[in-house]
Write a protein that holds these residues in place. Structure first.
Motif, short mmCIF file in Angstrom:
data_model
loop_
_atom_site.label_atom_id
_atom_site.label_comp_id
_atom_site.label_asym_id
_atom_site.label_seq_id
_atom_site.Cartn_x
_atom_site.Cartn_y
_atom_site.Cartn_z
N HIS A 1 -8.22 6.16 16.23
CA HIS A 1 -7.85 6.36 14.83
C HIS A 1 -6.34 6.29 14.57
O HIS A 1 -5.88 6.78 13.54
N ALA A 2 -5.59 5.69 15.49
CA ALA A 2 -4.14 5.62 15.31
C ALA A 2 -3.67 4.23 14.87
O ALA A 2 -2.48 3.98 14.80
N GLY A 3 -4.61 3.33 14.56
CA GLY A 3 -4.24 1.98 14.18
C GLY A 3 -3.37 1.94 12.92
O GLY A 3 -3.63 2.66 11.95
N ARG A 4 -2.35 1.08 12.93
CA ARG A 4 -1.40 1.01 11.81
C ARG A 4 -1.17 -0.43 11.35
O ARG A 4 -0.22 -0.69 10.61
N ALA A 5 -2.04 -1.37 11.74
CA ALA A 5 -1.86 -2.78 11.37
C ALA A 5 -2.57 -3.06 10.05
O ALA A 5 -3.69 -3.59 10.01
N TYR A 6 -1.93 -2.68 8.94
CA TYR A 6 -2.51 -2.88 7.61
C TYR A 6 -2.20 -4.31 7.14
O TYR A 6 -1.04 -4.66 6.97
N ASP A 7 -3.24 -5.11 6.93
CA ASP A 7 -2.95 -6.46 6.44
C ASP A 7 -2.82 -6.45 4.92
O ASP A 7 -3.34 -5.55 4.24
N PRO A 8 -2.11 -7.42 4.36
CA PRO A 8 -1.87 -7.42 2.91
C PRO A 8 -3.14 -7.41 2.08
O PRO A 8 -3.19 -6.78 1.02
N ALA A 9 -4.19 -8.09 2.53
CA ALA A 9 -5.42 -8.14 1.76
C ALA A 9 -6.03 -6.75 1.62
O ALA A 9 -6.56 -6.39 0.55
N LEU A 10 -5.97 -5.97 2.68
CA LEU A 10 -6.50 -4.61 2.63
C LEU A 10 -5.70 -3.76 1.64
O LEU A 10 -6.28 -3.06 0.80
N LEU A 11 -4.39 -3.83 1.72
CA LEU A 11 -3.55 -3.04 0.82
C LEU A 11 -3.73 -3.47 -0.63
O LEU A 11 -3.75 -2.63 -1.54
N ASN A 12 -3.91 -4.77 -0.86
CA ASN A 12 -4.09 -5.27 -2.23
C ASN A 12 -5.43 -4.85 -2.83
O ASN A 12 -5.57 -4.80 -4.05
N SER A 13 -6.40 -4.56 -1.98
CA SER A 13 -7.72 -4.16 -2.47
C SER A 13 -7.82 -2.66 -2.75
O SER A 13 -8.83 -2.21 -3.31
N ALA A 14 -6.80 -1.91 -2.38
CA ALA A 14 -6.84 -0.46 -2.56
C ALA A 14 -6.44 -0.08 -3.97
O ALA A 14 -5.60 -0.73 -4.60
N ARG A 15 -7.02 1.00 -4.46
CA ARG A 15 -6.62 1.54 -5.76
C ARG A 15 -5.67 2.72 -5.59
O ARG A 15 -5.31 3.37 -6.56
N VAL A 16 -5.29 2.98 -4.34
CA VAL A 16 -4.36 4.07 -4.03
C VAL A 16 -3.17 3.51 -3.28
O VAL A 16 -3.20 2.38 -2.76
N ALA A 17 -2.11 4.27 -3.20
CA ALA A 17 -0.89 3.84 -2.50
C ALA A 17 -1.12 3.84 -0.99
O ALA A 17 -1.99 4.55 -0.48
N PRO A 18 -0.34 3.06 -0.24
CA PRO A 18 -0.50 3.01 1.22
C PRO A 18 -0.41 4.37 1.89
O PRO A 18 -1.11 4.62 2.88
N ASP A 19 0.42 5.28 1.36
CA ASP A 19 0.53 6.58 2.01
C ASP A 19 -0.78 7.37 1.92
O ASP A 19 -1.04 8.23 2.77
N VAL A 20 -1.60 7.10 0.91
CA VAL A 20 -2.91 7.76 0.82
C VAL A 20 -3.84 7.20 1.90
O VAL A 20 -4.54 7.96 2.58
N LEU A 21 -3.83 5.89 2.10
CA LEU A 21 -4.64 5.31 3.16
C LEU A 21 -4.22 5.84 4.53
O LEU A 21 -5.06 6.04 5.41
N ARG A 22 -2.93 6.08 4.70
CA ARG A 22 -2.44 6.59 5.99
C ARG A 22 -2.95 7.99 6.28
O ARG A 22 -2.90 8.43 7.43
N ARG A 23 -3.43 8.69 5.27
CA ARG A 23 -4.00 10.01 5.52
C ARG A 23 -5.26 9.93 6.37
O ARG A 23 -5.67 10.94 6.98
N LEU A 24 -5.87 8.77 6.43
CA LEU A 24 -7.03 8.58 7.29
C LEU A 24 -6.66 8.49 8.77
O LEU A 24 -7.51 8.68 9.64
N GLU A 25 -5.42 8.17 9.05
CA GLU A 25 -4.98 7.99 10.44
C GLU A 25 -4.92 9.31 11.20
O GLU A 25 -4.67 10.36 10.62
#
Length: 297
Positions: free
Chosen positions: A34-58
């Motif tokens: 669960h430490a992966g940090r390779a966020y591709d642009p397509a994933l980030l563009n599909s999110a309705r939240v900021a990247p720091d919110v997605l990083r809470r999953l890490e």
């Protein structure tokens, strides 16, 4: 401070980096899913939240806890893809159908409490962020993530465990995670700072768990077993005591090794690295005695 691994991986794929020699030096295999940090642009563009919110999953920077073990030649598998894309600690059928378009009628899905809470194979929501994504994911994209990330990671881990068993007669998986600070279990008791999980004895033995708890407590951690984290798909799948394959989930309070914001490595990193190193060394040395009596317990 450099956060890169101390040596180049023996194998690097979209799903993971694998470290270690061809022949395992010990029966212990370390996984950091669960430490992966390779966020591709397509994933980030599909999110309705900021990247720091997605990083809470890490499990933020949990891979750093294994860096000394990589340096010493242990077999270590570290996820590259972020948990926001696909959760390696869930069954590949643990999918919320509301998150997918084009789902085949005959798709055999699997429910769970984690899935109902929004944390299935494709994480859907977090507290304070009801929906993470702008729209459902197409089934072909789901299959792509399974085929290029989930299955290769588990295939690599299966191969590592079998290689360790062939070389040493048995194998023990340490599935390394981090957790938010926990509340005290009861008034007047210290809050756990480490939780060991073996699916309530199904993936390891009581002696193996006791050994691990004793080592961590010797480094000043307060250890709980199987509550609130008993382990999930990773150790359920790869822990097969009847085949001399054992597995244990290790959750570490991330406030012990991160800064006050729980965002970057902090002053306690070396202390926790030492604790994890001692744990792995002890299991590598004692696993034959600690693991094999399982049937008698």
């Amino acid at each position: 401070m450099s956060y890169s691994a101390p040596r180049a991986p023996a194998e690097s794929l979209t799903s993971h980096d694998l470290y270690g020699p061809d022949r395992p030096i010990a029966p212990v295999v370390i996984s950091v899913p669960h430490a992966g940090r390779a966020y591709d642009p397509a994933l980030l563009n599909s999110a309705r939240v900021a990247p720091d919110v997605l990083r809470r999953l890490e499990d933020r920077w949990a891979d750093l806890l294994a860096h000394p073990l990589i340096e010493r030649g242990y077999h270590v598998l570290v996820a590259r893809a972020p948990r926001a894309m696909i959760d390696l600690n869930r069954h590949e059928r643990e999918i919320d159908p509301a998150m997918v378009t084009g789902l085949p009628r005959d798709a055999a899905l699997q429910g769970s409490a984690k899935l109902r809470g929004g944390l299935g194979l494709l994480p859907r929501r977090l507290p304070g962020a009801y929906e993470l994504w702008q729209r459902p994911v197409g089934w072909e994209e789901v299959r792509r993530r399974i085929d290029t990330i989930h299955r290769p990671y588990h295939a690599a881990l299966t191969c590592m465990m079998r290689s360790a068993r062939e070389a040493h007669g048995h194998a023990v998986l340490i599935d390394l995670h981090s957790m938010p600070p926990l509340p005290a279990a009861a008034a007047g008791q210290p809050a756990p700072t480490a939780v060991l999980g073996d699916r309530f004895g199904r993936a390891a033995s009581a002696r193996l768990m006791t050994l691990a708890a004793d080592v961590l407590e010797g480094h000043g951690l307060t250890v709980a077993q199987n509550h609130p984290y008993a382990g999930d798909h990773m150790i359920e799948r790869h822990g097969q005591p009847g085949h001399d394959l054992y597995a244990m989930q290790v959750e570490i309070d991330r406030s012990l090794y991160l800064d006050a914001a729980l965002d970057n490595p902090g002053p306690g990193l070396s202390r926790v690295q030492a604790a994890i190193g001692s744990l792995v060394d002890a299991i590598a040395c004692e696993a034959p005695r600690a693991a094999y009596p399982l049937a008698a317990e």
